[in-house]
Design a protein around this motif. Sequence first.
Motif, mmCIF file in Angstrom:
data_model
loop_
_atom_site.group_PDB
_atom_site.id
_atom_site.type_symbol
_atom_site.label_atom_id
_atom_site.label_comp_id
_atom_site.label_asym_id
_atom_site.label_seq_id
_atom_site.Cartn_x
_atom_site.Cartn_y
_atom_site.Cartn_z
ATOM 1 N N ILE A 131 -6.350 -6.252 -3.017
ATOM 2 C CA ILE A 131 -5.074 -5.155 -3.088
ATOM 3 C C ILE A 131 -3.601 -6.283 -3.747
ATOM 4 O O ILE A 131 -3.763 -5.576 -4.922
ATOM 5 N N LEU A 180 1.021 -0.953 0.407
ATOM 6 C CA LEU A 180 -0.160 0.253 -0.177
ATOM 7 C C LEU A 180 0.682 0.958 0.091
ATOM 8 O O LEU A 180 2.006 1.474 0.555
ATOM 9 N N ASP A 237 -2.752 5.091 -2.155
ATOM 10 C CA ASP A 237 -4.312 4.072 -2.110
ATOM 11 C C ASP A 237 -5.193 4.822 -0.406
ATOM 12 O O ASP A 237 -5.906 4.908 -0.011
ATOM 13 N N ILE A 246 -9.485 3.633 1.328
ATOM 14 C CA ILE A 246 -8.978 2.498 1.766
ATOM 15 C C ILE A 246 -9.955 1.981 2.640
ATOM 16 O O ILE A 246 -9.615 0.689 2.713
#
Lengths: 75, 627
Positions: free
Chosen positions: B414, B368, B372, B399
């Motif tokens: 993800i 991440l 994000d 998120i």
Amino acid sequence: MKVNVMFFATLGKNRNQGIEEVHLSKGTTVDDLLKTLMIDTTQVCTLSVNKKMATFDQVLSDGDNVTITPPIGGG
Amino acid sequence: MPFGYNGKILHVNLTDCSWEIEEPSETWYRTYVGGTALAAYYLLKYLKPGLNPLSKENVLVFACSVVTGAPLSGYSRYTVAAKSPLTGAIGRTEAGGYFGPELKFAGFDAVVLTGRSPKPVYLYINDGKVEIRDAGALWGQDNWKTLEKIRDETNEKMVRVASIGIAGERMVPYACVQNDLEHFNGRTGMGAVMGSKNLKAVAVRGHKKLQMADPQMVKVIREWHNDRIKVHPPNVNLSKFGTTILVKGLNVTGILPTRNFRDGVFEGADSINHETYHNTIFESNSTCYACAVRCKRRVSLKDEKYPLNKHFGGPEYETIAGLGSMCGIDNLPAVAHGNQRCNLLGLDTISTGSVIAFAFECFEKGILTKDDTDGRPLNWGDADAMIWLIEEIANRRGIGEILSEGVRKAADIIGKGAEKYAFHIKGQEMPMHDGRGKTGMGMGFALSPTGAEHMESPHDVAFQGDGVSKLYGLGIFEPIEPLNTNAQKVRFFVNGQKAWQINNCYGICNFCSVPIHAMTFQMLVDSIRAITGWDTSLYDMMRVSERSNVMSRVFNNREGFKTEDDRIIRRWHEPMPTGPLKEQNIDPDEFQGALALYYEISGWDKEGNPTRGKLVDLNLEWLIDES
């Protein structure tokens, strides 16, 4: 008088393989024993004397075997 | 006339706002008694395998037991159950407080809800009278405002309310159900199931006196039990400090989950332990119905950034570790504030903490990035980021939309190897215990039908040395070694699980019951006999417990779960990097061998299916074609 104390997990750290013979005066309670050993009562889960569940105010006798384990679980 | 129970189960169809009352036989009550066993019965009976847990076909059960509401410490708990939107397996979760006893006093032992209301409603049960009320004004409100409004609307200050926050309304799969903002049916996403049914709350009020077979004997047991609670060491500590003492205990033992189970020692533990807690934010003790332990905490703090309100609940161990050490956070007011936000919004703090730790680790690994997260870094120890993520998850924003799905699904979304850091079992995030220091508990995590679960069986550490004397009543006489995964450990687990799960079937708090706390097997049995008048025994009660477990297993098997779902997380098979248990791991082959032995002892085949003989033995012939 003498009592045998068996410690578990880190309560036994730096002690004789988790087992210690402790010399005490007559009339000593479990609470007194823990103070002698510098163990905080909050770090005690199982406490037994001669294979029976014990209390902090229990008076110890010569030759007693004491087992102490630390708190370990719950929600 | 039955003793201890009402003999009435309320069935509510939310689709057409109808209800009916079932009056099962005494034989049925003896077989399914309450809690997880009673709930499993209705889920197996009414649910078809494979359905969407958030569809109107899901069945939601609120289950007390035949002894819930008896005036004994800990006899206050109830189960909420349904097919779980988090795991796809059986979902169930217990809570204490006052809701369960009040439901009994209102005239019912359980409520079974089916269908979906076309608009937000709440169910109000008042002394046997059933109403489905409009909840339009409650929808979108937090749990505190919901409680206040229902108190006003019903003109009953003592009405007990099990409700959901906006996380439940938005069907976050780990949304919880709460009562009084101090008691939580936290796990497996039962709040989302309520949300899917447009059911904001179940409110109960009752004045019916619980009829007991031998009230004088119950009084004798109560006095004995409460006297014992005052002196029995684990209960003395729970009364003084609640479960907060575990932070220190587990940290010094080297098994305090830290930074997403990367480590077992947290350098900031002193800042979040029971001493700091009680010197800084502690307001007062609180308790459940008739309970002398008083392990609940209330907290308060005047602070601009992390204010704490005494009405919104104080964090217990699982939350302190989940929002604290798991996320590398040593700021106790922030952890307590995060807990209160979860309570108001209706999020399970265990799953929420695990999800945030997963996000922090993904950010650390570059999986991440700020792209994000609206430009916000997610670093270990960042309390503000933790609080922010709680809000984003509950509102399913940014998120938070992805993280609200739980770590298993979030990792799938993800990608980029995120699944390597997504720690769950059967889809449920991990409670705050490390199996590397207590392998029997690790077996409980693997075998719990609800996925990762720390309340499946007694934790090994208490039964070392002469501590095993607490298990003599189960026929276990040899001390338990916490780090072994041998046959003796499996024997301990099989029997310990059956004894421990009595509590979830009979709705009794583990902190008042066997095998660790201030109750003995004999007095436990005597209490059930005195309340119900039944000629029962520990053997009978352990069979109820086993019946519950086997029913849950059958439910999961018909949903497609396999033996490979009975597993623990990768990190527990890896050596602990530091601390007193440095280099300790759970050997994968030994663990598999332990699970195979568990199936064999339990009367399950190699595929983990209870055998025909086992089903017959447990009076579950009606499930033979389901297994």
